[in-house]
Design a protein around this motif. Structure first.
Motif, mmCIF file in Angstrom:
data_model
loop_
_atom_site.group_PDB
_atom_site.id
_atom_site.type_symbol
_atom_site.label_atom_id
_atom_site.label_comp_id
_atom_site.label_asym_id
_atom_site.label_seq_id
_atom_site.Cartn_x
_atom_site.Cartn_y
_atom_site.Cartn_z
ATOM 1 N N UNK A 340 -23.427 -40.112 42.966
ATOM 2 C CA UNK A 340 -24.488 -41.098 42.538
ATOM 3 C C UNK A 340 -24.750 -40.892 41.202
ATOM 4 N N UNK A 341 -24.743 -41.949 40.084
ATOM 5 C CA UNK A 341 -25.367 -41.541 38.634
ATOM 6 C C UNK A 341 -26.482 -40.603 38.918
ATOM 7 N N UNK A 342 -27.081 -40.081 37.660
ATOM 8 C CA UNK A 342 -27.984 -39.204 37.309
ATOM 9 C C UNK A 342 -28.468 -38.218 38.089
ATOM 10 N N UNK A 343 -27.584 -37.848 39.179
ATOM 11 C CA UNK A 343 -27.587 -36.795 39.858
ATOM 12 C C UNK A 343 -27.048 -35.678 39.636
ATOM 13 N N UNK A 344 -27.792 -34.236 39.793
ATOM 14 C CA UNK A 344 -27.108 -32.895 39.417
ATOM 15 C C UNK A 344 -25.533 -32.697 40.077
ATOM 16 N N UNK A 345 -25.566 -33.170 41.376
ATOM 17 C CA UNK A 345 -24.351 -32.984 42.157
ATOM 18 C C UNK A 345 -23.118 -33.739 41.442
ATOM 19 N N UNK A 346 -23.299 -35.019 40.850
ATOM 20 C CA UNK A 346 -22.253 -35.613 40.271
ATOM 21 C C UNK A 346 -21.325 -35.041 39.302
ATOM 22 N N UNK A 347 -22.110 -33.845 38.710
ATOM 23 C CA UNK A 347 -21.312 -33.014 37.792
ATOM 24 C C UNK A 347 -20.997 -31.612 38.326
ATOM 25 N N UNK A 348 -21.080 -31.558 39.535
ATOM 26 C CA UNK A 348 -20.738 -30.201 39.912
ATOM 27 C C UNK A 348 -19.134 -29.898 40.186
ATOM 28 N N UNK A 349 -18.725 -28.757 40.025
ATOM 29 C CA UNK A 349 -17.418 -28.568 40.396
ATOM 30 C C UNK A 349 -16.994 -28.623 41.716
ATOM 31 N N UNK A 350 -15.588 -28.301 41.980
ATOM 32 C CA UNK A 350 -15.327 -28.286 43.575
ATOM 33 C C UNK A 350 -15.415 -29.602 44.133
ATOM 34 N N UNK A 351 -15.156 -30.762 43.603
ATOM 35 C CA UNK A 351 -15.223 -32.024 44.080
ATOM 36 C C UNK A 351 -14.213 -31.901 45.456
ATOM 37 N N UNK A 352 -14.500 -32.594 46.428
ATOM 38 C CA UNK A 352 -13.760 -32.669 47.805
ATOM 39 C C UNK A 352 -13.127 -34.072 47.620
ATOM 40 N N UNK A 353 -11.646 -34.140 48.081
ATOM 41 C CA UNK A 353 -10.984 -35.373 48.087
ATOM 42 C C UNK A 353 -11.734 -36.441 49.017
ATOM 43 N N UNK A 354 -11.329 -37.304 48.862
ATOM 44 C CA UNK A 354 -11.920 -38.549 49.713
ATOM 45 C C UNK A 354 -11.255 -38.431 51.014
ATOM 46 N N UNK A 355 -10.041 -37.782 51.188
ATOM 47 C CA UNK A 355 -9.321 -37.780 52.269
ATOM 48 C C UNK A 355 -9.950 -36.844 53.099
ATOM 49 N N UNK A 356 -10.326 -35.667 52.408
ATOM 50 C CA UNK A 356 -10.764 -34.610 53.249
ATOM 51 C C UNK A 356 -12.336 -34.812 53.837
ATOM 52 N N UNK A 357 -13.039 -35.653 52.901
ATOM 53 C CA UNK A 357 -14.117 -35.971 53.413
ATOM 54 C C UNK A 357 -14.276 -36.962 54.567
ATOM 55 N N UNK A 358 -13.227 -37.634 54.717
ATOM 56 C CA UNK A 358 -13.171 -38.561 55.675
ATOM 57 C C UNK A 358 -12.896 -38.040 57.122
ATOM 58 N N UNK A 359 -11.719 -36.850 56.822
ATOM 59 C CA UNK A 359 -11.379 -36.210 57.750
ATOM 60 C C UNK A 359 -12.459 -35.437 58.524
#
Length: 445
Positions: A340-359
């Motif tokens: 989400x825009x304007x949240x700290x998490x949006x700029x955090x490292x370690x982004x989890x891929x959409x595929x892994x999120x779905x699993x």
């Protein structure tokens, strides 16, 4: 005689939005509008938006299309959280005429002097700091249950959440007004009230950023238990750090409060909870669940969980999975993390891929089904009280026990909005529970 104008509403998101839509709808009715279903032709369509997930943003456009299909010339207004966060974006959607932010939505009828279509949506939205006053609301529509708003806004700074940006600071209704609204609901033969808000455990903070608690959440619960005519009171969702022993113990012996809690967890990993800036750790969560089950062994406990938060490794996820698997809870609401825009998490490292999120989401949904089944099985051969709902779904009437077991029986209109003592007997193929009536009225029927 001039024909009365028609208005229709569509609500996205949470119980709080439903309570506010209902209040906005009553303001239209008092101005002489007739409310119709969203699938019918109306002069005005009001869409109450949500911004919790990415999906809610996309759905808005399809709902606007749906309204325009029914009446291309209708006036379309957007209100709610997404309207506060991204007013210009909503205003640019084809067919949208008016966008109202957090403080303006309750005065919507003031903006409707001219219902002619606009080339571009007109925006009226405040800076969120201005949302420092409280507007009480409650929903009535489904005759069996009403959502009663007691609190709005949030002072927590969770790194993934836009709600403080969309709804402002934490503030509450007065105890006097909550009790007045509850009495009004009771007078309309509604059997159950669900307490709602953004962070209801924080209840008691006054208006205008006054951080002093006039009353505590416990005092609210205590006072509501005395309202005449309400059979059931349900606490919708409450932060684990704000759910105190005194409240749990009070619910255990309460006249009206039911043994059902919904407590957000978000992650079973303390490391991820830290990154999320949650105000507790998993040990406290275990403590809350243990306390509830000690004093109410039959209580139903629902849990919110987010999967795929930035930095969530396979190890972190499995920590969450095993934590929930071992916990004595009844079901999960699983949210797939979305930026989400304007949240700290949006700029955090370690982004989890959409595929892994779905699993991961699929794994937790499977665990939820297993947990719900085990909870329902634990309730078989016990006697419970069911409140029957008003909808005929494929020849069946449904209802919920006080501890949130969903039951079904062949459709019988005389059961709508009535309470009956039943014995839970078996679980159907669709996961709902069958029962036998145990009260005299039904024995002789």
């Amino acid at each position: 005689m001039e024909q009365r104008k028609k208005v229709a509403f569509y609500t996205l998101g949470c119980k709080l939005n439903f309570s506010e839509t209902s209040t906005i709808a009553r303001s239209f009715e008092s101005e002489g509008f007739d409310r119709v279903d969203f699938t019918e032709s109306a002069d005005i369509y009001v869409i109450n938006t949500c911004s919790v997930t990415e999906n809610a943003d996309k759905r808005f456009k399809s709902i606007v299309k749906q309204a325009r299909k029914v009446n291309e010339d209708a006036f379309i207004a957007a209100v709610g959280c997404y309207a506060q966060l991204k007013p210009e974006e909503l205003a640019a959607v084809e067919g949208v005429d008016l966008v109202l932010g957090a403080t303006e939505k309750f005065k919507i009828t003031d903006y409707l002097n001219d219902l002619s279509k606009n080339d571009f949506g007109e925006v009226h939205s405040c800076e969120i700091q201005e949302a420092d006053f409280y507007v009480g609301s409650y929903s009535i529509g489904d005759r069996t249950r009403a959502f009663l708003k007691v609190q709005d806004g949030c002072d927590y700074k969770c790194t993934y959440c836009t709600i403080p940006l969309a709804r402002g600071i934490s503030r509450s209704d007065t105890l006097e007004n909550v009790l007045k609204n509850a009495a009004e609901i009771a007078a309309q033969d509604i059997k159950e009230i669900v307490l709602t808000g953004v962070n209801i455990g924080d209840y008691g903070k006054g208006e205008f950023g006054n951080k002093k608690h006039e009353h505590t959440f416990y005092e609210l619960v205590e006072a509501l238990d005395t309202v005449e005519g309400i059979e059931r009171l349900r606490i919708s969702s409450i932060e684990p750090n704000l759910l105190k022993n005194e409240t749990i113990d009070f619910v255990a012996q309460s006249k009206a409060f039911v043994p059902h809690f919904h407590i957000p967890l978000q992650s079973g990993s303390n490391e991820i909870l830290g990154l999320m800036r949650r105000r507790y750790r998993r040990e406290l969560y275990t403590d809350r669940v243990t306390r509830i089950k000690e004093v109410m062994p039959h209580a139903c406990i629902g849990v919110d969980v987010i999967v795929g938060f930035p930095g969530e490794t396979d190890e972190h996820f499995l920590e969450t999975y095993h934590f929930l698997n071992e916990l004595d809870i009844s079901y999960l609401h699983v949210f797939t993390y979305s930026e989400r825009d304007n949240t700290l998490a949006a700029d955090m490292e370690g982004v989890v891929s959409k595929k892994v999120r779905a699993k991961r989401s699929k794994m937790l949904r499977g665990l939820s089904a297993k947990k719900r089944r085990a909870f329902y099985e634990s309730q078989l051969n016990t006697e419970r009280v069911v409140l029957f709902e008003g909808e005929n779904k494929e020849g069946y009437i449904h209802g919920f026990t006080e501890n949130y077991v969903k039951v079904k029986a062949p459709w019988d209109p005389s059961l709508v909005n009535t309470l009956h003592r039943v014995k839970l007997t078996s679980i159907d193929e669709d996961g709902m529970v069958r029962f036998e009536f145990m009260d005299e009225k039904m024995m002789t029927a």
